[in-house]
Design a protein around this motif. Structure first.
Motif, PDB file in Angstrom:
ATOM      1  N   THR B 173      20.174  59.171  18.378  1.00  0.00           N
ATOM      2  CA  THR B 173      20.785  60.365  18.971  1.00  0.00           C
ATOM      3  C   THR B 173      20.008  60.793  20.214  1.00  0.00           C
ATOM      4  N   VAL B 174      18.701  60.670  20.159  1.00  0.00           N
ATOM      5  CA  VAL B 174      17.899  60.957  21.356  1.00  0.00           C
ATOM      6  C   VAL B 174      18.301  60.017  22.485  1.00  0.00           C
ATOM      7  N   ARG B 175      18.506  58.760  22.118  1.00  0.00           N
ATOM      8  CA  ARG B 175      18.897  57.785  23.135  1.00  0.00           C
ATOM      9  C   ARG B 175      20.266  58.159  23.750  1.00  0.00           C
ATOM     10  N   GLU B 176      21.193  58.590  22.919  1.00  0.00           N
ATOM     11  CA  GLU B 176      22.507  59.011  23.431  1.00  0.00           C
ATOM     12  C   GLU B 176      22.359  60.212  24.364  1.00  0.00           C
ATOM     13  N   SER B 177      21.455  61.092  24.028  1.00  0.00           N
ATOM     14  CA  SER B 177      21.209  62.264  24.880  1.00  0.00           C
ATOM     15  C   SER B 177      20.635  61.824  26.222  1.00  0.00           C
ATOM     16  N   MET B 178      19.697  60.891  26.164  1.00  0.00           N
ATOM     17  CA  MET B 178      19.115  60.378  27.404  1.00  0.00           C
ATOM     18  C   MET B 178      20.171  59.682  28.255  1.00  0.00           C
ATOM     19  N   ASP B 179      21.083  58.984  27.593  1.00  0.00           N
ATOM     20  CA  ASP B 179      22.146  58.286  28.334  1.00  0.00           C
ATOM     21  C   ASP B 179      22.985  59.256  29.154  1.00  0.00           C
ATOM     22  N   LYS B 180      23.202  60.453  28.606  1.00  0.00           N
ATOM     23  CA  LYS B 180      23.990  61.442  29.337  1.00  0.00           C
ATOM     24  C   LYS B 180      23.287  61.798  30.652  1.00  0.00           C
ATOM     25  N   VAL B 181      21.990  61.925  30.606  1.00  0.00           N
ATOM     26  CA  VAL B 181      21.229  62.260  31.809  1.00  0.00           C
ATOM     27  C   VAL B 181      21.141  61.055  32.746  1.00  0.00           C
ATOM     28  N   LEU B 182      20.943  59.879  32.162  1.00  0.00           N
ATOM     29  CA  LEU B 182      20.858  58.675  32.996  1.00  0.00           C
ATOM     30  C   LEU B 182      22.172  58.405  33.721  1.00  0.00           C
ATOM     31  N   GLY B 183      23.267  58.862  33.149  1.00  0.00           N
ATOM     32  CA  GLY B 183      24.551  58.725  33.833  1.00  0.00           C
ATOM     33  C   GLY B 183      24.593  59.526  35.116  1.00  0.00           C
ATOM     34  N   ALA B 184      23.867  60.631  35.141  1.00  0.00           N
ATOM     35  CA  ALA B 184      23.821  61.468  36.348  1.00  0.00           C
ATOM     36  C   ALA B 184      22.722  61.017  37.296  1.00  0.00           C
ATOM     37  N   ASN B 185      21.621  60.545  36.739  1.00  0.00           N
ATOM     38  CA  ASN B 185      20.521  60.029  37.557  1.00  0.00           C
ATOM     39  C   ASN B 185      19.876  58.847  36.861  1.00  0.00           C
ATOM     40  N   PRO B 186      20.269  57.628  37.254  1.00  0.00           N
ATOM     41  CA  PRO B 186      19.758  56.429  36.569  1.00  0.00           C
ATOM     42  C   PRO B 186      18.253  56.218  36.734  1.00  0.00           C
ATOM     43  N   GLN B 187      17.625  56.964  37.609  1.00  0.00           N
ATOM     44  CA  GLN B 187      16.183  56.782  37.837  1.00  0.00           C
ATOM     45  C   GLN B 187      15.350  57.869  37.176  1.00  0.00           C
ATOM     46  N   THR B 188      15.900  58.540  36.235  1.00  0.00           N
ATOM     47  CA  THR B 188      15.193  59.675  35.621  1.00  0.00           C
ATOM     48  C   THR B 188      13.888  59.231  34.957  1.00  0.00           C
TER      49      THR B 188
END
Lengths: 165, 525
Positions: B173-188
């Motif tokens: 679930t943490v990974r899914e949450s991170m994916d949401k942010v990476l979708g907006a900024n892949p270099q996070t």
């Protein structure tokens, strides 16, 4: 020694002038959503085989509400008097109308819990646990097998493994 | 051959089979073979009505982006791999060497960007990192496949064996949450995060190392604590709860938050900082799941719980002080395909991320719906009318500045005041809507320091019962707590501080939970 705990579980603070906690130093301690309830309780620390009366009630941002309760106690903690199972608590003026009382006892030292799940229907549900300290009150923690590794200490469990050669 | 067993019981069988193959003798470590496989875990799904877990609906999910190790008989790690998006791993190992495959509840990518380190540990066991292991088996002379699965431990009526699927479910679930942010900024670049879960984690206050974590929460530093108390409250499969708490980590680490935490509910009238933070995190969890129905399970056999919708819930006390309103606003700004006539926006997560990681980080006000909407309008000026329509649907008058000037409902509770050095003003705090973090518990005073110096702010009660006022000093732009003045003095508080020139904020509150008014004076000493 008899130790009285009167705690607000959610405020993370003992309600005492002499020992005032720094409230905003706990800022960002951000909890999950739930029923607008907090518990207050009095659970004296007693010796093994001594009966302790645990008193608890609720505070709420809701002026009036009826909380549906499910109350259980840990195994090893015997209920001497009082009702466990399903019950209700009426909230008026943001507080329980009548405090809830349970008399419990254990023959063995340990840290036990009285568990309460309180529901306000669509307003949400919240779980509470009241610690009951008996004697030395060493907690009985369930832990897995551990081993040291390059990543530090591991709590390691066996997997279901499938091997294909 | 293909056989499935608990790892511990397979060892002897494997050894015998290797013997049949004519092995024996010393290993030829100059040559390598490949061990590959898939790491999976059990995820227990919620009931279709979102009340309780559905143990007839346990699905096997791939453990994505986690660390896998090959460990030799001496306990040394001889190869490491990371699972891919399908939970698959592959690693080269020496031939004919006994190794165990071990999967850690850890996702690590520390080189380059994006980067992160997330670990799920047992806070009641010295922070031991959770892992699953296979059996010690020779690598043989040819490539092989070793799949590991983390079971839930549910036997049909209770958790009667290890619940090792739980940390992997949380990590996913943490990974899914991170994916949401990476979708907006892949270099996070994500700051390190530790998630503390244990079957000993109960809803009591006390010692975190004994599992007394109060409830599932983000601690405002680098850790999330998750309940694991079976038949009372477990959260490992309550993925909205996990995503909600990760949202707090996100706003704190990648954006800006001034939340003071505490109890909250969608119907509460809250301090604007708490309403914003909690409302955002509710909406964030719905964005992660692409589903507006938030749920949280608990109770005997995890069969109880509650849910609410971020999309079409009937507003209860809507307004600028409501986490329910904030949550629905965020989700309406984000989502597409809504049937609500007032919801004409579909700006996606970019509308969240660009504000959180942009102007909100250095806002001069406390982080709340006021600066968020102000900056959103700045970034999307073509949608200002649609944004105001959304606000109106939640009983919120148009927001045109970061302080929310001009509230139309409960305007008496507008939290901001202004004063100059050398002046005095009177502010009142109220417990009408509850205590600690509710609307009216805190009043904010803006002031400008004309130059470096030592200043004294004094709060003196002018009406109300015996009180204990407190004063907190914040810098402005960014708005960060500098120090708190929290003496137990009755009816007065004195704050003395040395600051440079610029804008500052004072947060005035009352500790005992009483209604009271205070004269606030500010002077140079």
């Amino acid at each position: 020694m008899k130790k009285t705990l009167l705690l607000s579980l959610m405020a993370l603070a003992t309600l005492s002038y002499a020992d005032k906690p720094a409230v905003q130093k706990t800022q960002h301690t951000c909890t999950k959503p739930g029923a607008p309830l907090q518990i207050v309780y009095n659970a004296p620390h007693v010796a093994a085989d001594e009966t302790v009366e645990v008193e608890f009630g609720f505070q709420s941002s809701q002026k009036s509400a009826l909380a549906e309760l499910t109350i259980t106690v840990d195994s090893g903690l015997d209920v001497v008097d009082g009702i466990v199972g399903r019950s209700t608590a009426r909230i008026e003026d943001g507080k329980s109308v009548v405090p809830y009382r349970l008399k419990v006892r254990s023959s063995a030292d340990g840290l036990y819990y009285i568990k309460i799940v309180a529901s306000l229907g669509k307003m949400g549900t919240r779980a509470f646990a009241i610690p009951v300290y008996i004697g030395k009150a060493t907690p009985k923690l369930k832990r897995g097998k551990t081993t040291e590794s390059s990543e530090g200490r591991l709590s390691i469990q066996q997997a279901v493994e499938t091997i294909v050669r | 051959m293909n056989y499935k067993t608990l790892a511990g019981t397979s060892t002897l069988l494997i050894a015998l089979l290797n013997g049949c193959g004519g092995g024996g003798g010393s290993a030829d470590t100059s040559a390598e073979v490949t061990i590959s496989g898939t790491i999976t875990y059990d995820r227990i799904m919620p009931q279709s009505d979102r009340i309780g877990l559905d143990y007839s609906n346990i699905i096997v999910k791939n453990a994505r982006n986690i660390t896998v190790q090959a460990v030799d008989s001496g306990g040394s790690t001889i190869a490491t791999a990371t699972t891919d998006e399908n939970g698959k791993y592959s690693m080269a190992v020496p031939t004919n060497t006994p190794v165990t495959i071990r999967a850690l509840a850890m996702s690590a990518q520390k080189q380059g960007t994006p980067s992160w380190l997330v670990r799920v540990v047992d806070n009641t066991d010295s922070g031991a990192l959770y892992a699953i292991t296979g059996s010690l088996v020779s690598t043989g002379a040819s490539d092989s496949v070793r799949d590991l699965h983390a079971p839930s431990g549910w036997d049909g009526s209770s958790y009667s064996s290890s619940r090792i699927a739980a940390p992997f479910a949380i990590l996913d679930t943490v990974r899914e949450s991170m994916d949401k942010v990476l979708g907006a900024n892949p270099q996070t670049v994500f700051p390190d995060l530790t998630v503390n879960w244990s079957v000993n984690n109960v809803s009591a206050s006390g010692d975190l190392e004994q599992g007394q974590i109060v409830t599932t929460h983000y601690n405002g530093q680098d850790s999330i604590y998750v309940l694991g108390d079976a038949d009372s409250d477990t959260d490992e499969y309550d993925s909205y709860v996990i995503a909600h708490e990760w949202g707090h980590y996100y706003e704190d680490k990648l954006g800006q938050s001034n939340s003071i935490g505490g109890l909250h509910n969608s119907g509460d009238l809250l301090d604007i900082r708490v309403a914003f933070s909690e409302g955002f995190c509710n909406a964030f969890s719905a964005m992660v799941h692409e589903n507006p129905l938030y749920f949280d399970t608990m109770g005997y056999q995890q069969s109880n719980g509650f849910f609410f919708s971020l999309e079409d819930e009937t507003p209860y006390h809507p307004g600028w002080y409501s986490e329910g309103s904030v949550g629905r606003l965020f989700y309406d700004i984000y989502d597409s395909g809504s049937s609500e006539t007032f919801d004409k926006l579909s700006l996606g997560f970019d509308a969240v991320h660009s504000v959180f990681t942009g102007p909100l980080k250095s806002t001069g006000a406390f982080v709340s719906i006021f600066p968020y909407i102000t900056y959103l309008k700045d970034l999307y000026p073509a949608y200002a009318t649609e944004i105001d329509e959304l606000l109106s649907s939640e009983n919120i008058a148009p927001i045109n500045d970061i302080y929310g000037t001009g509230r139309s409902n409960l305007s008496a509770e507008e939290p901001y005041f202004s004063m100059n050095v050398g002046e005095s003003i009177n502010v009142c705090v109220t417990t009408t809507y509850g205590t600690y973090n509710k609307l009216g518990n805190h009043k904010y005073i803006r002031f400008t320091s004309p130059g470096s110096g030592t200043y004294k702010a004094v709060a003196t009660k002018t009406s109300g019962p015996a009180s204990d006022p407190d004063i907190y000093l914040y810098t402005s732009a960014p708005t960060v707590l500098q120090t708190g003045f929290e003496s137990s003095n009755i009816d007065t508080e004195v704050a003395q501080f040395s600051i440079g020139s610029g804008e500052y904020l004072l947060d005035i509150s009352e500790y005992n939970g009483v209604d009271a008014c205070f004269d606030i004076t500010l002077s140079v000493i």
